[in-house]
Design a protein around this motif. Structure first.
Motif, mmCIF file in Angstrom:
data_model
loop_
_atom_site.group_PDB
_atom_site.id
_atom_site.type_symbol
_atom_site.label_atom_id
_atom_site.label_comp_id
_atom_site.label_asym_id
_atom_site.label_seq_id
_atom_site.Cartn_x
_atom_site.Cartn_y
_atom_site.Cartn_z
ATOM 1 N N SER A 6 6.434 -6.348 4.910
ATOM 2 C CA SER A 6 6.400 -6.515 3.461
ATOM 3 C C SER A 6 6.006 -7.930 3.054
ATOM 4 C CB SER A 6 7.782 -6.193 2.876
ATOM 5 O OG SER A 6 7.842 -6.583 1.521
ATOM 6 N N GLU A 7 4.966 -8.054 2.242
ATOM 7 C CA GLU A 7 4.572 -9.352 1.702
ATOM 8 C C GLU A 7 5.680 -9.917 0.822
ATOM 9 O OE1 GLU A 7 0.807 -9.430 -0.295
ATOM 10 O OE2 GLU A 7 -0.291 -8.725 1.451
ATOM 11 N N VAL A 8 6.345 -9.053 0.086
ATOM 12 C CA VAL A 8 7.432 -9.499 -0.795
ATOM 13 C C VAL A 8 8.575 -10.068 0.043
ATOM 14 C CG1 VAL A 8 9.159 -8.775 -2.487
ATOM 15 C CG2 VAL A 8 6.824 -7.901 -2.641
ATOM 16 N N ALA A 9 8.987 -9.360 1.084
ATOM 17 C CA ALA A 9 10.083 -9.838 1.937
ATOM 18 C C ALA A 9 9.719 -11.166 2.593
ATOM 19 C CB ALA A 9 10.431 -8.786 2.986
ATOM 20 N N LYS A 10 8.485 -11.292 3.049
ATOM 21 C CA LYS A 10 8.044 -12.549 3.671
ATOM 22 C C LYS A 10 8.062 -13.690 2.662
ATOM 23 C CE LYS A 10 5.344 -10.257 7.212
ATOM 24 N NZ LYS A 10 4.027 -9.823 7.658
ATOM 25 N N TRP A 11 7.629 -13.425 1.438
ATOM 26 C CA TRP A 11 7.629 -14.454 0.411
ATOM 27 C C TRP A 11 9.066 -14.851 0.075
ATOM 28 C CZ3 TRP A 11 9.528 -15.294 -4.458
ATOM 29 C CH2 TRP A 11 8.984 -16.375 -5.157
ATOM 30 N N LEU A 12 9.936 -13.854 -0.098
ATOM 31 C CA LEU A 12 11.343 -14.149 -0.400
ATOM 32 C C LEU A 12 11.970 -15.016 0.691
ATOM 33 C CD1 LEU A 12 12.518 -10.652 -1.685
ATOM 34 C CD2 LEU A 12 12.236 -12.727 -3.060
ATOM 35 N N VAL A 58 0.860 -1.179 0.000
ATOM 36 C CA VAL A 58 0.000 0.000 0.000
ATOM 37 C C VAL A 58 0.899 1.233 0.000
ATOM 38 C CG1 VAL A 58 -1.836 1.215 1.222
ATOM 39 C CG2 VAL A 58 -1.756 -1.285 1.274
ATOM 40 N N LYS A 59 0.847 1.993 -1.103
ATOM 41 C CA LYS A 59 1.741 3.144 -1.251
ATOM 42 C C LYS A 59 1.447 4.279 -0.286
ATOM 43 C CE LYS A 59 3.303 2.426 -5.924
ATOM 44 N NZ LYS A 59 3.705 3.059 -7.146
#
Length: 70
Positions: A31-37, A21-22
């Motif tokens: 971060s969803e991206v950091a968690k996925w990574l 969400v910007k």
């Protein structure tokens, strides 16, 4: 100087769409991206190997545990 092999990032090509969400400041811990990574085995293995190879973590044979080098 040894060149870093980036093949471990190939799994990122298959990352699903993830939210950011910007209107909120970026927070790596949310971060969803950091968690996925961090959930990807290839990425986890590379980070572990880098930490062990650079001696910032050490294995104690006596206690059979890993710990920070300090």
């Amino acid at each position: 100087m040894k060149k870093l092999d980036y093949k471990f990032l190939e799994c990122v090509r298959k990352m699903p769409p993830l939210q950011h969400v910007k209107s909120k400041p970026f927070d790596i811990t949310q971060s969803e991206v950091a968690k996925w990574l961090a959930s990807q085995p290839d990425i986890m293995q590379k980070i572990f190997d880098m930490a062990a190879n650079h001696h910032v973590i050490a294995y104690d044979v006596k206690t059979q545990t890993w710990r920070g080098a300090d």
